[in-house]
Design an enzyme around this catalytic site. Structure first.
Site, PDB file in Angstrom:
ATOM      1  N   ASN A  87       0.828  -1.210   0.000  1.00  0.00           N
ATOM      2  CA  ASN A  87       0.000   0.000   0.000  1.00  0.00           C
ATOM      3  C   ASN A  87       0.858   1.254   0.000  1.00  0.00           C
ATOM      4  O   ASN A  87       1.932   1.293   0.605  1.00  0.00           O
ATOM      5  CB  ASN A  87      -1.040   0.001   1.129  1.00  0.00           C
ATOM      6  CG  ASN A  87      -0.467  -0.307   2.499  1.00  0.00           C
ATOM      7  OD1 ASN A  87       0.513  -1.018   2.628  1.00  0.00           O
ATOM      8  ND2 ASN A  87      -1.092   0.238   3.518  1.00  0.00           N
ATOM      9  N   GLU A 116       0.387   5.140   0.730  1.00  0.00           N
ATOM     10  CA  GLU A 116      -0.525   6.145   1.267  1.00  0.00           C
ATOM     11  C   GLU A 116      -0.114   7.555   0.857  1.00  0.00           C
ATOM     12  O   GLU A 116       0.960   7.765   0.287  1.00  0.00           O
ATOM     13  CB  GLU A 116      -0.597   5.996   2.796  1.00  0.00           C
ATOM     14  CG  GLU A 116      -1.198   4.645   3.178  1.00  0.00           C
ATOM     15  CD  GLU A 116      -1.436   4.472   4.668  1.00  0.00           C
ATOM     16  OE1 GLU A 116      -0.943   5.291   5.474  1.00  0.00           O
ATOM     17  OE2 GLU A 116      -2.126   3.489   5.023  1.00  0.00           O
ATOM     18  N   ASN A 117      -0.991   8.494   1.162  1.00  0.00           N
ATOM     19  CA  ASN A 117      -0.755   9.879   0.755  1.00  0.00           C
ATOM     20  C   ASN A 117      -1.380  10.813   1.790  1.00  0.00           C
ATOM     21  O   ASN A 117      -2.422  10.479   2.362  1.00  0.00           O
ATOM     22  CB  ASN A 117      -1.396  10.105  -0.622  1.00  0.00           C
ATOM     23  CG  ASN A 117      -0.930  11.387  -1.262  1.00  0.00           C
ATOM     24  OD1 ASN A 117      -1.342  12.476  -0.886  1.00  0.00           O
ATOM     25  ND2 ASN A 117      -0.047  11.265  -2.234  1.00  0.00           N
ATOM     26  N   TYR A 121      -5.502  11.622   1.759  1.00  0.00           N
ATOM     27  CA  TYR A 121      -5.783  10.193   1.966  1.00  0.00           C
ATOM     28  C   TYR A 121      -6.325   9.434   0.737  1.00  0.00           C
ATOM     29  O   TYR A 121      -5.827   8.355   0.423  1.00  0.00           O
ATOM     30  CB  TYR A 121      -6.751   9.994   3.140  1.00  0.00           C
ATOM     31  CG  TYR A 121      -6.164  10.323   4.503  1.00  0.00           C
ATOM     32  CD1 TYR A 121      -4.834  10.707   4.663  1.00  0.00           C
ATOM     33  CD2 TYR A 121      -6.964  10.258   5.639  1.00  0.00           C
ATOM     34  CE1 TYR A 121      -4.318  11.020   5.910  1.00  0.00           C
ATOM     35  CE2 TYR A 121      -6.452  10.579   6.900  1.00  0.00           C
ATOM     36  CZ  TYR A 121      -5.126  10.950   7.024  1.00  0.00           C
ATOM     37  OH  TYR A 121      -4.610  11.253   8.259  1.00  0.00           O
ATOM     38  N   GLU A 176      -2.998  -4.505  -3.226  1.00  0.00           N
ATOM     39  CA  GLU A 176      -3.474  -5.391  -4.301  1.00  0.00           C
ATOM     40  C   GLU A 176      -3.489  -4.658  -5.643  1.00  0.00           C
ATOM     41  O   GLU A 176      -3.042  -5.176  -6.663  1.00  0.00           O
ATOM     42  CB  GLU A 176      -4.890  -5.907  -3.995  1.00  0.00           C
ATOM     43  CG  GLU A 176      -4.989  -6.779  -2.761  1.00  0.00           C
ATOM     44  CD  GLU A 176      -5.264  -5.994  -1.479  1.00  0.00           C
ATOM     45  OE1 GLU A 176      -4.779  -4.841  -1.355  1.00  0.00           O
ATOM     46  OE2 GLU A 176      -5.933  -6.538  -0.595  1.00  0.00           O
ATOM     47  N   CYS A 205     -10.534  -3.015  -4.752  1.00  0.00           N
ATOM     48  CA  CYS A 205      -9.548  -4.013  -5.199  1.00  0.00           C
ATOM     49  C   CYS A 205     -10.244  -5.244  -5.777  1.00  0.00           C
ATOM     50  O   CYS A 205      -9.783  -5.834  -6.757  1.00  0.00           O
ATOM     51  CB  CYS A 205      -8.635  -4.415  -4.044  1.00  0.00           C
ATOM     52  SG  CYS A 205      -7.454  -3.122  -3.627  1.00  0.00           S
TER      53      CYS A 205
HETATM   54  N1  THU Z   1      -5.210  -1.695   2.514  1.00  0.00           N
HETATM   55  C1  THU Z   1      -4.632  -2.451   1.548  1.00  0.00           C
HETATM   56  O1  THU Z   1      -3.570  -2.111   1.014  1.00  0.00           O
HETATM   57  N2  THU Z   1      -5.248  -3.593   1.179  1.00  0.00           N
HETATM   58  C2  THU Z   1      -6.375  -4.090   1.773  1.00  0.00           C
HETATM   59  O2  THU Z   1      -6.825  -5.162   1.404  1.00  0.00           O
HETATM   60  C3  THU Z   1      -7.034  -3.344   2.839  1.00  0.00           C
HETATM   61  C4  THU Z   1      -6.455  -2.020   3.168  1.00  0.00           C
HETATM   62  C5  THU Z   1      -4.508  -0.479   2.952  1.00  0.00           C
HETATM   63  C6  THU Z   1      -5.146   0.820   2.605  1.00  0.00           C
HETATM   64  C7  THU Z   1      -4.554   1.735   3.656  1.00  0.00           C
HETATM   65  O3  THU Z   1      -3.281   2.179   3.215  1.00  0.00           O
HETATM   66  C8  THU Z   1      -4.353   0.835   4.852  1.00  0.00           C
HETATM   67  O4  THU Z   1      -4.393  -0.495   4.352  1.00  0.00           O
HETATM   68  C9  THU Z   1      -5.382   1.010   5.944  1.00  0.00           C
HETATM   69  O5  THU Z   1      -6.650   0.894   5.429  1.00  0.00           O
END
Ligand code: THU
Length: 159
Positions: A61, A63-64, A67, A74, A114
């Protein structure tokens, strides 16, 4: 009135019951959590894809500060695979999450966006993918297709 019941098959394995390639893919997903960019949630997710040429692609993941501009592990992995290996089918995806010093005891499941993206790639290649969700407790939840995680879905056949 008629009622339609949809069923989903989930098989729960112990990690030791997984095949060698499944274990390798799960390890790659766990490893990919290390490079997650998650300064806001601290929730580090890793995804690993097995391509039909045997190659493993990973993502995490991103992030930014704004948000919604971030992206899940995924989709990071799937978009990279489709950008760089557009002809390769994806046979399987493994997902793991690391939070506060350990892998999450329970599985985490892909978010709705996703799931929709995974459906698109299954439909593109006309080939279902195994979905392996890792739990730190030592279990692996296995689905045979994204359609089991996204039943009654909207896909290109409806356009
Ligand atoms: N997140 C994922 O990367 N995949 C998932 O299946 C669920 C959530 C990330 C998004 C965000 O960066 C963090 O987890 C918290 O939600």
């Amino acid at each position: 009135m008629k009622e339609i019941n949809l069923t989903t098959k989930i098989r729960v394995y112990l990690i030791d019951e997984c095949t060698d390639i499944e274990k390798k893919l799960i390890d790659a997903a766990k490893n990919a959590t290390k490079n997650a960019y998650a300064p806001y949630s601290q929730f580090k997710v890793g995804a690993a894809l097995l391509l039909d040429n045997g190659e493993i692609i990973t993502g995490n993941n991103q992030e930014n500060a704004a948000y919604p501009s971030g992206l899940c592990a995924e989709r990071t992995a799937v978009f990279f695979a489709n950008a760089n290996h557009p002809e390769s089918k994806i046979g399987a995806i493994a997902v793991a999450a690391y939070y506060k010093g350990d892998f999450t005891k329970d599985v985490i499941t892909p978010c709705g966006a996703c799931r929709q993206v995974l459906l698109e790639i299954e439909n593109k290649h006309k080939s279902p993918m195994d979905i392996l969700l890792y739990a730190g407790s030592g279990e692996v939840y296995k689905f045979d297709t994204i359609k089991d995680l996204l039943p009654f879905s909207f896909g290109d056949e409806m356009l």
